[in-house]
Motif scaffolding. Structure first.
Motif: not given
Ligand code: GLN
Length: 385
Positions: A15-16, A31-33, A96, A120, A169, A200, A231, A316, A360
């Motif tokens: 993702i990153r 890409s990265q949310g 995280t 995820y 996700n 979320y 978020k 997403y 995604r």
């Protein structure tokens, strides 16, 4: 000299990595949310004041007391149960750290942990770092529901914990109460902890409603609820997350957190407090704003005749790229960034199964950014083999 065995299997986060690749090609990065719009004015103003008045030194390691109190008040309101800020929360550097900390608090090396697939990608790394062994249970496309029999087979292997991302996700599921009850019954029957990722929690599309797993009958005792402010208040760079759980679990989690990171950024905990005091209007507006973005983006994709998922929550969408004839979804995403100008994440980084026909994209962006991405996607056919 050899480096650690546990990091041998590591790749960087795809993702990153996709954010770096998007930036390299100047692509519109879906890409990265994370949002490209500002956080609420009230907390930007407060941040400016805090810059001059402090605090600038370490806060109490498990979270500044006034921050924890405001967070406990907000979360008590949404979860419908009183949460004691002095014993039942620890503030973490994003969800995280919350998830990593929860995993280290609950599991011993060799313990099994159920993870739904797609997942995820951090959960894979969390299990490796804590020495736990993931057991993957598929969420079957296109509905992304699980088979209760397959789930029970996984529970029969006596996992220590199950990881539940809800709203989910990358697949956008908001699990129904009935589905959650199946998980709850199995968690009780096989005496398993449930580690949730509920970042979320406020991004939901009608008629879907979020049920906090910890609030199901009998589940508070065995649930470690992880979430974040990233978020909800559009502050992914502030790295403010938290764990809520019964006091004996939090007592352990606080010690893990203390030695992992010491604590969250003190000025940011102070600055975010006005947001924690927002009334229901804020959360209704947030959901409405994302509902609008979902509609705009889905309509654009429909006009381009690209098959996609329709999320029930989170932000997403998975696109089906089967018709483009690529063997690797990673190569497809690299080409999408380089030749079409849109950043996306290859679906294979979320699936345990051999899936490489999905990518995604996210729509947590200003309308202009989404329209720019849709304009570029009009050229997606150039990727057809
Ligand atoms: N949750 C976001 C995503 O899935 C990004 C999180 C992160 O990179 N820390 O894209």
């Amino acid at each position: 000299m050899l480096l650690s065995r546990r990091t041998e299997q590591f790749t960087d986060s795809v993702i990153r990595r996709m954010t770096r690749i998007s930036n390299q090609y100047g692509a519109v990065n879906l890409s990265q949310g994370f949002p490209d719009f500002d956080p609420p004015q009230a907390i930007m103003d407060r941040l400016a004041e805090v810059a001059h008045r402090g605090p600038h030194q370490y806060a109490i390691t498990w979270g500044a007391p006034n921050f924890l109190e405001a967070l406990a008040r907000k979360q008590s309101r949404f979860m419908g149960r009183p949460i004691d800020s002095s014993t039942e929360i620890v503030a973490t550097c994003g969800s995280t750290e919350a998830m990593m900390c929860a995993m280290l608090t609950v599991t011993n090396p060799g313990d099994k942990v159920i993870v739904f697939s797609p997942f995820y990608e951090n959960y894979g790394a969390d299990t490796i770092l804590s020495g736990a062994e993931p057991i993957y249970v598929p969420l079957n496309p296109p509905t992304f529901t699980f088979d209760p029999e397959v789930l029970e087979d996984a529970f029969r292997l006596h996992p220590k914990a199950l990881v539940l991302c809800n709203p989910s996700n990358p697949c956008g599921r908001v699990f129904t109460r009935a589905e959650l009850q199946i998980i709850a019954d199995l968690a009780k029957k096989y005496d398993t902890y449930v580690i949730t990722d509920e970042v979320y929690e406020h991004i939901l599309y009608a008629p879907h409603q979020h049920t906090y797993f910890a609030t199901l009958p009998g589940m508070w005792e065995r649930t470690i609820s992880c979430s974040s402010l990233s978020k909800t208040y559009s502050i992914t760079g502030w790295r403010l997350g938290y764990i809520i759980a019964p006091a004996p679990i939090i007592d352990r989690a606080r010690k893990v957190h203390d030695f992992l990171t010491v604590g969250c950024a003190a000025p940011l905990m102070e600055a975010v407090i006005p947001a924690l005091e927002f009334g229901q209007d804020y959360y209704d507006d947030l959901a409405a704003k994302y509902a609008h973005k979902r509609e705009l983006f889905l309509k654009g994709l429909d006009d381009l005749k690209i098959a996609h998922t329709v999320p029930e929550g989170a932000y997403y969408i998975m696109l089906d790229i089967g018709e483009f004839g690529y063997e690797s979804d990673l190569t497809f995403c690299e080409d999408l960034a380089a030749k079409v100008g849109v950043g996306a994440v290859p679906g294979s980084s979320f699936f345990r199964e051999d899936v490489n026909h999905l990518i995604r994209l996210h729509f947590a962006k200003n309308d202009e950014t989404l329209c720019a991405a849709l304009n570029k996607l009009e050229n997606i056919k150039v990727l057809k083999k």
